[in-house]
Design an enzyme around this catalytic site. Sequence first.
Site, PDB file in Angstrom:
ATOM      1  N   SER A 227     -23.915  30.805 -42.679  1.00 54.74           N
ATOM      2  CA  SER A 227     -22.913  29.983 -43.375  1.00 54.74           C
ATOM      3  C   SER A 227     -22.089  30.897 -44.268  1.00 54.74           C
ATOM      4  CB  SER A 227     -23.647  28.935 -44.221  1.00 54.74           C
ATOM      5  OG  SER A 227     -22.773  28.332 -45.155  1.00 54.74           O
TER       6      SER A 227
ATOM      7  N   TYR B 287     -29.558  24.809 -50.048  1.00 57.92           N
ATOM      8  CA  TYR B 287     -28.783  25.233 -48.875  1.00 57.92           C
ATOM      9  C   TYR B 287     -28.337  26.680 -49.042  1.00 57.92           C
ATOM     10  CZ  TYR B 287     -25.313  24.916 -45.093  1.00 57.92           C
ATOM     11  OH  TYR B 287     -24.583  25.117 -43.933  1.00 57.92           O
TER      12      TYR B 287
HETATM   13  P1  NAP Z   1     -24.880  18.305 -37.926  1.00 56.57           P
HETATM   14  O1  NAP Z   1     -23.803  17.710 -37.071  1.00 56.57           O
HETATM   15  O2  NAP Z   1     -25.394  17.540 -39.084  1.00 56.57           O
HETATM   16  O3  NAP Z   1     -26.065  18.756 -36.971  1.00 56.57           O
HETATM   17  C1  NAP Z   1     -27.280  19.218 -37.472  1.00 56.57           C
HETATM   18  C2  NAP Z   1     -28.294  19.256 -36.353  1.00 56.57           C
HETATM   19  O4  NAP Z   1     -29.542  19.692 -36.913  1.00 56.57           O
HETATM   20  C3  NAP Z   1     -28.504  17.907 -35.717  1.00 56.57           C
HETATM   21  O5  NAP Z   1     -28.366  18.014 -34.319  1.00 56.57           O
HETATM   22  C4  NAP Z   1     -29.929  17.547 -36.085  1.00 56.57           C
HETATM   23  O6  NAP Z   1     -30.613  16.938 -35.025  1.00 56.57           O
HETATM   24  C5  NAP Z   1     -30.567  18.878 -36.396  1.00 56.57           C
HETATM   25  N1  NAP Z   1     -31.640  18.650 -37.369  1.00 56.57           N
HETATM   26  C6  NAP Z   1     -31.509  18.251 -38.654  1.00 56.57           C
HETATM   27  N2  NAP Z   1     -32.714  18.045 -39.204  1.00 56.57           N
HETATM   28  C7  NAP Z   1     -33.627  18.319 -38.234  1.00 56.57           C
HETATM   29  C8  NAP Z   1     -35.047  18.275 -38.179  1.00 56.57           C
HETATM   30  N3  NAP Z   1     -35.782  17.887 -39.220  1.00 56.57           N
HETATM   31  N4  NAP Z   1     -35.636  18.592 -37.018  1.00 56.57           N
HETATM   32  C9  NAP Z   1     -34.921  18.955 -35.943  1.00 56.57           C
HETATM   33  N5  NAP Z   1     -33.577  19.017 -35.935  1.00 56.57           N
HETATM   34  C10 NAP Z   1     -32.929  18.694 -37.055  1.00 56.57           C
HETATM   35  O7  NAP Z   1     -24.383  19.666 -38.555  1.00 56.57           O
HETATM   36  P2  NAP Z   1     -23.527  20.889 -38.026  1.00 56.57           P
HETATM   37  O8  NAP Z   1     -22.364  21.035 -38.904  1.00 56.57           O
HETATM   38  O9  NAP Z   1     -23.326  20.838 -36.547  1.00 56.57           O
HETATM   39  O10 NAP Z   1     -24.538  22.062 -38.421  1.00 56.57           O
HETATM   40  C11 NAP Z   1     -25.140  22.927 -37.516  1.00 56.57           C
HETATM   41  C12 NAP Z   1     -25.515  24.207 -38.249  1.00 56.57           C
HETATM   42  O11 NAP Z   1     -24.334  24.845 -38.720  1.00 56.57           O
HETATM   43  C13 NAP Z   1     -26.389  24.003 -39.490  1.00 56.57           C
HETATM   44  O12 NAP Z   1     -27.326  25.036 -39.576  1.00 56.57           O
HETATM   45  C14 NAP Z   1     -25.395  24.101 -40.623  1.00 56.57           C
HETATM   46  O13 NAP Z   1     -25.976  24.513 -41.814  1.00 56.57           O
HETATM   47  C15 NAP Z   1     -24.462  25.147 -40.073  1.00 56.57           C
HETATM   48  N6  NAP Z   1     -23.141  25.196 -40.693  1.00 56.57           N
HETATM   49  C16 NAP Z   1     -22.294  24.136 -40.614  1.00 56.57           C
HETATM   50  C17 NAP Z   1     -21.040  24.237 -41.214  1.00 56.57           C
HETATM   51  C18 NAP Z   1     -20.043  23.121 -41.168  1.00 56.57           C
HETATM   52  O14 NAP Z   1     -18.986  23.252 -41.817  1.00 56.57           O
HETATM   53  N7  NAP Z   1     -20.259  22.051 -40.464  1.00 56.57           N
HETATM   54  C19 NAP Z   1     -20.670  25.398 -41.869  1.00 56.57           C
HETATM   55  C20 NAP Z   1     -21.566  26.463 -41.916  1.00 56.57           C
HETATM   56  C21 NAP Z   1     -22.791  26.347 -41.319  1.00 56.57           C
HETATM   57  P3  NAP Z   1     -31.207  15.439 -35.161  1.00 56.57           P
HETATM   58  O15 NAP Z   1     -30.058  14.588 -35.555  1.00 56.57           O
HETATM   59  O16 NAP Z   1     -31.786  15.125 -33.850  1.00 56.57           O
HETATM   60  O17 NAP Z   1     -32.234  15.528 -36.255  1.00 56.57           O
END
Ligand code: NAP
Length: 254
Positions: A146, A159
Amino acid sequence: MSEIADLFDLTGKWALVTGARGGLGQAMARALAMAGADIVGLGSTPMPETGQLIEASGRRFLGVQADLSQPNDFRALVAQMEELAGPIDILVNNAGIIRRADVLDYTEADWDVVTNVNEKNLFFLSQAVARGMVSRRFGRIINIASLLSFQGGIRVPAYTASKHAVAGLTKLMANELAASGVTVNAIAPGYMETDNTAALRADPDRQRQILERIPMGRWGVPDDLATAVLFLATPRASYVTGAIIPVDGGWLAR
Ligand code: NAP
């Protein structure tokens, strides 16, 4: 196949993508499948849409449910996946959660769940998958870091701590696994339009402040990560390890 496509060809490889139900994980799973990889999608809930998308692209898909906020027997889980699918050649540690509260109010419960998913179980799942990779002398581990692997952020202490840890673990695992043909790298996405940032985008002040600071002048979209994940996943990237690649519209350069 053209020479360019050949550089990124993942035919015959299995990629395990955590958190592939939607958002960034689903987009990276689709990109890997486009390059020929078959996909294991791991999440805490089923992901039928991702399965359909992968199979529609002509690749195989195995959905696995595990709660990464809890302790798991990852050695047994990986053994089961590899029996049902095949050896995991590529691991994308994408699952991650965020809990927001002021420093003075942040709870231990929020700290623990964020740390377990983003940091602790990222390490122990990697360990379980890496055992097979090391014995086969090939592997690609790609962690999703991130901007808060480099910066402090606001109202997200667990986080920020966990994403700094992801940066450190990427380098540590890269050092130890390099001689075994396993590379470990990370992608640091900028501000992307997913569920993870829905609260920020719903707050007009935060939305404006963030947009003003992004040199590209727009939020990222999940498909913006496709080229980075393919670059790090290809066998041809065998001399790239320990790197953290920002895909952030220029945020960190500012
Ligand atoms: P998201 O749409 O909220 O997706 C998060 C995923 O993580 C979901 O598919 C969820 O699956 C899974 N997850 C959460 N808790 C879990 C658990 N207890 N066990 C298993 N799986 C779990 O978020 P996203 O933005 O795509 O994020 C993906 C990654 O990118 C994360 O690591 C986040 O920190 C990182 N990131 C995102 C951004 C951004 O701006 N969006 C920026 C920097 C980094 P389930 O729903 O099946 O639990």
